[in-house]
Every structure is written in structure tokens, then in C-alpha cells.
Design an enzyme around this catalytic site. Structure first.
Site, PDB file in Angstrom:
ATOM      1  N   CYS A  66     -12.434   2.376   2.932  1.00  0.00           N
ATOM      2  CA  CYS A  66     -12.430   1.434   2.190  1.00  0.00           C
ATOM      3  C   CYS A  66     -10.878   0.856   2.122  1.00  0.00           C
ATOM      4  CB  CYS A  66     -13.001   1.303   0.913  1.00  0.00           C
ATOM      5  SG  CYS A  66     -12.821  -0.259  -0.068  1.00  0.00           S
TER       6      CYS A  66
ATOM      7  N   CYS B  54      -9.854  -5.024   6.268  1.00  0.00           N
ATOM      8  CA  CYS B  54     -11.155  -4.587   5.552  1.00  0.00           C
ATOM      9  C   CYS B  54     -12.131  -3.817   6.385  1.00  0.00           C
ATOM     10  CB  CYS B  54     -11.505  -5.703   4.749  1.00  0.00           C
ATOM     11  SG  CYS B  54     -13.105  -5.446   3.872  1.00  0.00           S
TER      12      CYS B  54
HETATM   13  N1  DGL Z   1     -14.694  -2.750   2.664  1.00  0.00           N
HETATM   14  C1  DGL Z   1     -13.648  -2.720   1.704  1.00  0.00           C
HETATM   15  C2  DGL Z   1     -12.108  -2.783   2.266  1.00  0.00           C
HETATM   16  O1  DGL Z   1     -12.067  -2.179   3.234  1.00  0.00           O
HETATM   17  C3  DGL Z   1     -13.887  -3.504   0.339  1.00  0.00           C
HETATM   18  C4  DGL Z   1     -14.650  -4.764   0.485  1.00  0.00           C
HETATM   19  C5  DGL Z   1     -15.133  -5.190  -0.954  1.00  0.00           C
HETATM   20  O2  DGL Z   1     -15.739  -4.534  -1.593  1.00  0.00           O
HETATM   21  O3  DGL Z   1     -14.409  -6.130  -1.520  1.00  0.00           O
HETATM   22  O4  DGL Z   1     -11.411  -3.074   1.617  1.00  0.00           O
END
Ligand code: DGL
Length: 276
Positions: A74, A182
Site C-alpha cells: 500500500c 496506489c
Molecule cells: N491501496 C492503497 C494505496 O496503495 C490505499 C488505498 C486506500 O485505502 O485509500 O495507497
């Protein structure tokens, strides 16, 4: 002795394409995937909140699953909480960063970094842009709508309209390379790429991150010699805060577990930022 798993963490399904890389390239490793649904979405919480619940979850994860390495799949959690996690945990922690370094070597136009609001606000990708891409225009775009769309799903006309509108905006700004900053966006990489057209390249960090996990396992002599357990998926819920229907959530994550060849290990109850 039972082999210890590699844990992969995200706020939802974003980290699954990274897990998929590990399944393909490190088949001897057992994996435990944690979707932190209780705290979703990370990208719209305050940096302090994200740090607090990610560190609490990291601690809970270590207690519950005894992983030998944690991959924070993430970008938001990585830019905000990696240092705190590394101080709090005694296992190696690998994070992800937007693939700006790769992107600036492609094309000549604007480099668009698509990410959550917290990642866009954080200076990390801008530092990368200064360090590696001072010859390029590198712009950040916050797209929390795409995170929700991926996590919760959206009917086809709406999904298509959203991707078309993002593609139009990025093309209008002269982007010829788009960084998926993301992890959730990896699930829409193909569709977004189609909307952007063949003159725009879409890049992500999966390969570099996967290779870093492999390197750390090797360097720390943590490589498994034989598989012991099937790969699993759990998702966190906060029974006090959730008004959602648990049955629907279970069905959703069961489907994702199936798609990624994971054993569905059900919900994991956490309270607020504290993991029980
Ligand atoms: N998948 C996550 C990222 O790479 C976060 C998405 C979220 O929960 O806002 O930033």
C-alpha cells in the site's frame, strides 16, 4: 518446524496483484494476505491515524500469524508508516513507492502520478521526481474515487465513464506515462490503459517490489525450503463501527480469495485502531 509466512498488507484488495507476483516467483513461500477493511480507506485518513492503525495492525499480525517478513503493499501506508512499523516490529518490513524512477525514463511528456490524497500530499514522490526526473514535468493526481470503485466494485457504465473521464484529464495534461501510485489501481491497469490509448504507458512497482522481497528473504536467510501451508486471505472488521452487512463482506472477500487462489480465512475482528 512449521515455515513462517510472508504477510502482505493493504487497506483492501489493492495488494493482491503484489501477492500474485510472489505466488508466481516465490512459490515455496506461504503467504497470508490481510485486507484492513476496518480502516479502509487509508488515503482519506490523517497521517497520524494511518500510522497508528497500521502499527497496531502490524503488531497484531505478528502476534497472530508470526510472519517472517511484512510487505506493506500500500503506497499510503508505506509513505506514512514504514519508519514507524520498522521501529515497532522486529521482522523486516518492505514497502512500496510510486514507480517514478521507472516512469521518467519513458516518453517525453508529463509524468502523471495517480495516487490517494495522502500519498499525493506527501513529499515522497516529489523527491523521487526531483532526484530522477528533473528534466520532466511530474504531476500528482489524487484519485480516491478510483480506490472506492475498485474496492467496492461499480456497474459497468459507471466504471467505464470514470475511467474515460480520468483518461481524458490525463491526456489533456499531456501525460504520456501514468504511474499507478496506489496499489488498488493495478486492478484497473488494463482498462485504464485502453482508455488512455497506445501512446500512453502505464507503469507500476510490482516487479521491483517483488524482487526486493526476494532479496530481503535471501539476505536474511529466510527463504523457505519447502511449502507447508496454503496461502490465506483475511480481512479486518470493527464490530463496533461497522454497519455493513457481514454476509456481503464475506461474500466479497471470498470471491477475491478464490480469484487469487487463496484459502478464505474469514474476518478478523479489530477494535478501532487496536487489534484484539
Ligand atoms: N491501496 C492503497 C494505496 O496503495 C490505499 C488505498 C486506500 O485505502 O485509500 O495507497
Amino acid at each position: 518446524m512449521k515455515s513462517r509466512p510472508v504477510a502482505v498488507l493493504d487497506s483492501g484488495i489493492g495488494g493482491l496483484p503484489y501477492l500474485s507476483w510472489l505466488q508466481e516467483h516465490l512459490p515455496q513461500e506461504s503467504l497470508i494476505y490481510v485486507a484492513d477493511h476496518a480502516n479502509f480507506p487509508y488515503g482519506e485518513k490523517s497521517p497520524d491515524q494511518v500510522r497508528e492503525f497500521v502499527v497496531d495492525l502490524g503488531r497484531g499480525l505478528v502476534d497472530r500469524y508470526d510472519p517472517k517478513l511484512l510487505l506493506v503493499a500500500c503506497n499510503t501506508a508505506s509513505v506514512l508508516a514504514l519508519d514507524a512499523l520498522r521501529s515497532a516490529l522486529s521482522i523486516p518490513v518492505v514497502g512500496v513507492v510510486p514507480a517514478v524512477k521507472t516512469a521518467v525514463g519513458i516518453g517525453k511528456g508529463t509524468v502523471a502520478v495517480l495516487a490517494t490524497p495522502r500519498t499525493v500530499e506527501d513529499g515522497y514522490w516529489e523527491n523521487l521526481a526531483r532526484e530522477f526526473g528533473s528534466h520532466r514535468v511530474v504531476k500528482g493526481y489524487a484519485a480516491p474515487d478510483l480506490v472506492t470503485m475498485v474496492e467496492e466494485g461499480a456497474p459497468d457504465p459507471e466504471r467505464r465513464a470514470r475511467l474515460t473521464s480520468w483518461a481524458q484529464r490525463l491526456r489533456a495534461d499531456g501525460a504520456d506515462v501514468v504511474v499507478l501510485g496506489c496499489t488498488h489501481y493495478l486492478h484497473i491497469a488494463e482498462d485504464l490503459g485502453r482508455e488512455l490509448g497506445s501512446s500512453v504507458t502505464v507503469v507500476d512497482s510490482r516487479d521491483g517490489v517483488g524482487r526486493q522481497v526476494a532479496r530481503v528473504l535471501r539476505d536474511r536467510s529466510l527463504v523457505s525450503t519447502g511449502r507447508q501451508e496454503s496461502d490465506r486471505l483475511v480481512f479486518t472488521i470493527d464490530p463496533l463501527r461497522h454497519t455493513e452487512n457481514l454476509g456481503e463482506l464475506e461474500a466479497r472477500y471470498r470471491t477475491w480469495a478464490q480469484r487469487f487462489d487463496l484459502e478464505y480465512a474469514g474476518p478478523w475482528a479489530v477494535a478501532g485502531a487496536k487489534v484484539r
